[in-house]
Design an enzyme around this catalytic site. Structure first.
Site, PDB file in Angstrom:
ATOM      1  N   GLU A 226      40.446  40.472  50.738  1.00 18.66           N
ATOM      2  CA  GLU A 226      41.681  39.881  51.265  1.00 18.66           C
ATOM      3  C   GLU A 226      41.651  39.695  52.787  1.00 18.66           C
ATOM      4  O   GLU A 226      42.403  40.336  53.528  1.00 18.66           O
ATOM      5  CB  GLU A 226      42.883  40.718  50.835  1.00 18.66           C
ATOM      6  CG  GLU A 226      43.008  40.767  49.308  1.00 18.66           C
ATOM      7  CD  GLU A 226      44.252  41.479  48.803  1.00 18.66           C
ATOM      8  OE1 GLU A 226      44.965  42.092  49.619  1.00 18.66           O
ATOM      9  OE2 GLU A 226      44.506  41.412  47.588  1.00 18.66           O
ATOM     10  N   GLU A 337      39.960  40.347  41.548  1.00 18.36           N
ATOM     11  CA  GLU A 337      40.987  41.396  41.486  1.00 18.36           C
ATOM     12  C   GLU A 337      42.326  40.844  41.049  1.00 18.36           C
ATOM     13  O   GLU A 337      42.747  39.770  41.477  1.00 18.36           O
ATOM     14  CB  GLU A 337      41.166  42.076  42.850  1.00 18.36           C
ATOM     15  CG  GLU A 337      42.152  43.237  42.817  1.00 18.36           C
ATOM     16  CD  GLU A 337      42.472  43.777  44.201  1.00 18.36           C
ATOM     17  OE1 GLU A 337      41.526  43.969  44.991  1.00 18.36           O
ATOM     18  OE2 GLU A 337      43.662  43.997  44.486  1.00 18.36           O
TER      19      GLU A 337
END
Length: 486
Positions: A226, A337
């Site tokens: 991220e 994810e």
């Protein structure tokens, strides 16, 4: 293709009732169903024989499969072996540990996971922040994974054994050590300081070396978890240009010079919303692109959390996958994810949590995704442990106060894919005539095919299933998943 299947209730796979092994070759089509408000959980609900097909009217719900039209090759399905998962696993009784391993990794009695993601040192789903080096050690002389040998590595090795001796492993960092960053903290974002670019690139090499010395081959890494999210937990920021240049000028060359040029490097590793831009910047640069295997993505776009289960008008995020696939067909797209946040024990059996998986998996595979990696394999009865109280759901929870395993509907929804779609299978052409069901299909290496069908409505749906010029008439219960094996 022989499968041993059974049904379970919504609480525990230990109540699984085994059926006899089923030889798909002796049946035209086998049906496996999971449905809300029933006891059906990956249950064999019968078989059907194909008959000659005929053109259906437009008013009939139909699914059409053409195995001659083939698309992406599938890498696999799995979840993340986090520190949290490993710590919860270690607290379970031995019989429940074995049940857990079989439930996920056994190819016949479980759902047959074949891949796993791990973190490079700590993430939020660790009991505390930690790194593998002493503070200020730019040369990495103190590098050690000894901490991982307490819980994480033993679980990886047992999972690998349960999977038949082979488990595709890849790793992702949430943050560089604090001394390498602009904000001098592993938390709350911050950026990598230029004077540590090479040192941080060597950190990945040290990690791979250390894990492989312990007998765990690494398939690859992602550059950064991220990279656009400033979180209260471990996080670090790269713009698209910064990630491109780190890959091109530091990580890629250093991996290659260290003898790890064959390891796969995944870029982005963040949400669908900005993935096309990230792909354009990195894959559009030949010198960066040559080091990149493909692009990873998550599903935490704000719109999805707000709208589900009524997301039919919000397809742009899924279409970003299709655009990346069309723009860079040589760069695979991997789901790295996803989880359901805002944990509460009264929602263990909350059906929309599972439907979010089915909805996303079908749409994303139909747009080019090659593999699916869930987040934590196992969490406790608090949705943790997590050192910043970011508690979440997992497909299976382990109640460490009772020693029991709790199976959520998500486990079964993922299993409708992972149990029946093997590594190196290919997605095949599948279309639906009405929008009441979603569907996708795959051709396995042994010649069997699997079509996954989702009914997210509150009504039972009759539909006609066409395999080229053959037809079967079927029914899917309300709020259900089916896998058709033929």
């Amino acid at each position: 293709m022989t499968m041993t299947l059974g049904c379970t209730d919504s609480e525990s796979a230990s109540k699984l009732t085994r059926t006899a092994s089923i030889d798909v070759g002796k049946k035209n089509l086998l049906i496996f169903t999971t449905a809300k408000d029933t006891d059906l959980r990956l249950t064999n609900t019968g078989s059907k024989e194909f008959k000659p097909g005929s053109q259906p009217p437009e008013t009939v719900n139909s699914i059409f499969v053409n195995p001659d039209k083939q698309f992406q090759k599938i890498l696999g399905f799995g979840g993340s072996i986090t520190d949290a998962s490993a710590e919860v696993f270690a607290k379970l009784p031995e019989n429940k540990q074995q049940e857990f391993l079989e439930a996920y990794f056994d190819k016949e009695n479980g759902i047959g996971y074949t891949l796993a993601r791990i973190t490079i040192h700590s993430a939020d789903f660790s009991s505390e922040s930690f790194t593998y080096v002493e503070d200020g050690d730019k040369e990495l002389t103190s590098f050690s994974i000894d901490r991982d040998k307490n819980f994480r590595i033993p679980l990886i090795k047992r999972a690998t054994d349960a999977a038949g001796g082979e488990l595709l492993l890849y790793a992702s960092p949430w943050s560089a050590p604090a001394f390498m960053k602009t904000n001098k903290s592993m938390l709350f974002g911050g950026k990598l300081l230029p004077e540590y670019y090479d040192s941080w690139a060597r950190y990945y090499v040290k990690f791979i070396e250390s894990y492989e010395e312990e007998g765990m081959p690494m398939w690859g890494i992602s550059i950064q978890n991220e990279p656009m999210a400033v979180q209260r937990w471990e996080s670090m920021i790269y713009t698209a240009e910064e990630e491109r240049d780190f890959l091109k000028n530091h990580l890629g060359p250093i991996m290659e010079q260290s003898g790890y040029g064959d390891k796969n490097i995944v870029v982005w590793d963040h949400n669908r919303d900005l993935m096309a831009h990230r792909a354009n910047v990195i894959f559009g640069d030949p010198e960066a692109s040559k080091y990149a295997w493909g692009i990873g993505y998550h599903w935490y776009e704000t719109w999805y959390t707000d709208c589900y289960p009524h997301c039919d008008g919000f397809e742009n995020m899924h279409e970003n996958l299709a655009l990346v696939n069309q723009s860079f067909p040589d760069k695979p797209i991997l789901f790295t994810e996803g989880t359901v946040e805002a944990f509460s024990t009264d929602k263990y059996q909350y059906w929309p949590n599972a439907e979010r998986y089915g909805f996303s998996m079908i749409r994303d595979f139909n747009r080019g995704t090659v593999g699916w990696t869930d987040w934590n394999l196992l969490l406790d009865q608090t949705g943790g442990p997590n050192h910043v109280s970011n508690f979440c759901f997992a497909p299976i929870h382990g109640d460490t106060s009772t020693g029991e395993l709790i199976y959520t509907p998500t486990y079964y929804y993922i299993g409708h894919f992972s149990k029946f779609v093997g590594p190196d299978s290919v997605r095949i052409s599948t279309s639906v005539s009405r929008n009441v069901v979603l569907a996708t299909s795959f051709l396995n290496t042994d010649g069997t095919m699997a079509t996954i069908v989702m009914n997210k409505s509150d009504d039972s749906i009759n539909y006609s299933f066409f395999l080229n010029d053959r037809q079967v008439d079927l029914e899917i219960p309300p709020r259900a998943m089916q896998t058709l094996v033929y």
